[in-house]
Design a protein around this motif. Sequence first.
Motif, PDB file in Angstrom:
ATOM      1  N   ASP A 189       0.832  -1.200   0.000  1.00  0.00           N
ATOM      2  CA  ASP A 189       0.000   0.000   0.000  1.00  0.00           C
ATOM      3  C   ASP A 189       0.869   1.254   0.000  1.00  0.00           C
ATOM      4  OD1 ASP A 189      -2.799  -0.368  -0.161  1.00  0.00           O
ATOM      5  OD2 ASP A 189      -2.851  -1.200   1.869  1.00  0.00           O
ATOM      6  N   ARG A 219      -5.562   1.985  -4.979  1.00  0.00           N
ATOM      7  CA  ARG A 219      -4.728   0.841  -5.353  1.00  0.00           C
ATOM      8  C   ARG A 219      -4.863   0.534  -6.842  1.00  0.00           C
ATOM      9  NH1 ARG A 219      -7.268  -2.050  -0.075  1.00  0.00           N
ATOM     10  NH2 ARG A 219      -5.583  -1.599   1.433  1.00  0.00           N
ATOM     11  N   THR A 220      -3.771   0.117  -7.437  1.00  0.00           N
ATOM     12  CA  THR A 220      -3.810  -0.303  -8.837  1.00  0.00           C
ATOM     13  C   THR A 220      -4.195  -1.779  -8.959  1.00  0.00           C
ATOM     14  OG1 THR A 220      -1.429  -0.795  -8.771  1.00  0.00           O
ATOM     15  CG2 THR A 220      -2.083   1.403  -9.504  1.00  0.00           C
ATOM     16  N   SER A 221      -3.964  -2.554  -7.897  1.00  0.00           N
ATOM     17  CA  SER A 221      -4.350  -3.963  -7.883  1.00  0.00           C
ATOM     18  C   SER A 221      -4.435  -4.432  -6.439  1.00  0.00           C
ATOM     19  CB  SER A 221      -3.336  -4.826  -8.653  1.00  0.00           C
ATOM     20  OG  SER A 221      -2.088  -4.856  -7.969  1.00  0.00           O
ATOM     21  N   MET A 222      -5.144  -5.538  -6.225  1.00  0.00           N
ATOM     22  CA  MET A 222      -5.249  -6.135  -4.896  1.00  0.00           C
ATOM     23  C   MET A 222      -5.341  -7.650  -5.045  1.00  0.00           C
ATOM     24  SD  MET A 222      -5.334  -6.199  -1.651  1.00  0.00           S
ATOM     25  CE  MET A 222      -5.560  -4.542  -1.031  1.00  0.00           C
ATOM     26  N   ARG A 225      -6.114 -11.124  -3.558  1.00  0.00           N
ATOM     27  CA  ARG A 225      -6.932 -11.629  -2.449  1.00  0.00           C
ATOM     28  C   ARG A 225      -7.035 -13.143  -2.527  1.00  0.00           C
ATOM     29  NH1 ARG A 225      -9.815  -7.157  -4.490  1.00  0.00           N
ATOM     30  NH2 ARG A 225     -10.279  -5.522  -2.952  1.00  0.00           N
ATOM     31  N   PRO A 258      -7.208  -9.920   2.016  1.00  0.00           N
ATOM     32  CA  PRO A 258      -6.265  -9.198   1.166  1.00  0.00           C
ATOM     33  C   PRO A 258      -4.840  -9.627   1.500  1.00  0.00           C
ATOM     34  CG  PRO A 258      -7.112  -7.754   2.886  1.00  0.00           C
ATOM     35  CD  PRO A 258      -7.889  -9.035   2.984  1.00  0.00           C
ATOM     36  N   ALA A 307      -1.053  -5.347  -2.011  1.00  0.00           N
ATOM     37  CA  ALA A 307      -1.620  -4.282  -2.841  1.00  0.00           C
ATOM     38  C   ALA A 307      -0.580  -3.798  -3.851  1.00  0.00           C
ATOM     39  CB  ALA A 307      -2.084  -3.121  -1.970  1.00  0.00           C
ATOM     40  N   ASN A 308      -1.089  -3.334  -4.989  1.00  0.00           N
ATOM     41  CA  ASN A 308      -0.281  -2.644  -6.004  1.00  0.00           C
ATOM     42  C   ASN A 308       0.797  -3.503  -6.658  1.00  0.00           C
ATOM     43  OD1 ASN A 308      -1.677  -0.152  -5.562  1.00  0.00           O
ATOM     44  ND2 ASN A 308      -0.452   0.157  -3.724  1.00  0.00           N
ATOM     45  N   ALA A 342      -7.192 -10.304 -10.079  1.00  0.00           N
ATOM     46  CA  ALA A 342      -6.527  -9.070  -9.665  1.00  0.00           C
ATOM     47  C   ALA A 342      -5.934  -8.298 -10.841  1.00  0.00           C
ATOM     48  CB  ALA A 342      -5.421  -9.399  -8.663  1.00  0.00           C
TER      49      ALA A 342
END
Length: 341
Positions: free
Chosen positions: A81, A105-108, A110, A125, A128-129, A159
């Motif tokens: 993050d 965020r550009t991506s996550m 999970r 999660p 991130a990113n 994602a």
Amino acid sequence: MRKREYDEDDVRVRPGKGSRPRTRLRPAHVDAVEGFVIAVDRGRYTCLVETEGRRKKERERRTVTAMKARELGRKGIVVGDRVGIVGDVSGNADTLARVVRVEPRTSMLRRSADDTDDTDGIERPIVANAEQLVIVTALADPPPRPRMIDRILVAAFDAEIDPLLCLTKSDLAPPAELVSLYEPLGVPYVVVQKGGDLEELRERLTGRISVLVGHSGVGKSTLVNALVPDANRAVSHVNAVTGRGRHTSTSAVALELPEGGWIIDTPGVRSFGLAHVSVETVLAGFPDLAEGTVHCPKGCTHLGEGCALDAWVADGHADPARLESLRRLLSSREGAPDTDD
């Protein structure tokens, strides 16, 4: 003498400490500095902060320990993050700053928690990113688990992160059979072995934020230590009885590569839940097959009889190997055992 009668006006009420009117307006925190979360440990966030130095055009980098501001509520913060931090950002010992903002965020990445006894199905999660998801799997000791690879691939599609298959321990078994299984998906791959050349892998990692995922014992921590010499990630051996590795990485951590870019090492996983991923999301990774689902019956799972994809492939619109791969991924999403080889 007449007795006095009292009413509510005679009662004096002392204002409480919290009598200030509440407002939904939150501080803008325009003075917050940007940080990159590189580790999370029991509510404390280790962030890399870059600020202007004493000299012009000079940048100073330091790690800052912070806690989440109350105003963020239940909003989770994970490794990768980018956050806004206020307070003491000196990075000195025994100082604590506050994370007041999580940037978009550009991506996550999970996974669902369906590998637990209570099977709560809650999304977890992870990172991130990330721009690239490196699926680390051993060719032997422990043997590869294609079902697990399939599930992690589905998570990458969900994602919208580029997948990369990293096959370790090639000195113990050849990669051809496993590689052929993923050729129809067009998944890129690299083959490595302990003490071997990592140049091709370095080239694919340089300048990007990559997250490494794999089950225990595949040599992920050994790989990280080779890529980042001062990482000092703990390593262990595979259990000779169970054929499984022991968890040596206990939490995700971001490590900067000497050549530029970041790798995020994650704890070894023994299951990768996909309850949060829809059929449509998986289909999006197969544009050559998605068009053929138009004639499928309502509620079609694309796994059984009556699916229009069989006729679509028979008519030459797509490669049969692609349909087989799609159904393998969909079957994995439905919860088929991911311990099958």
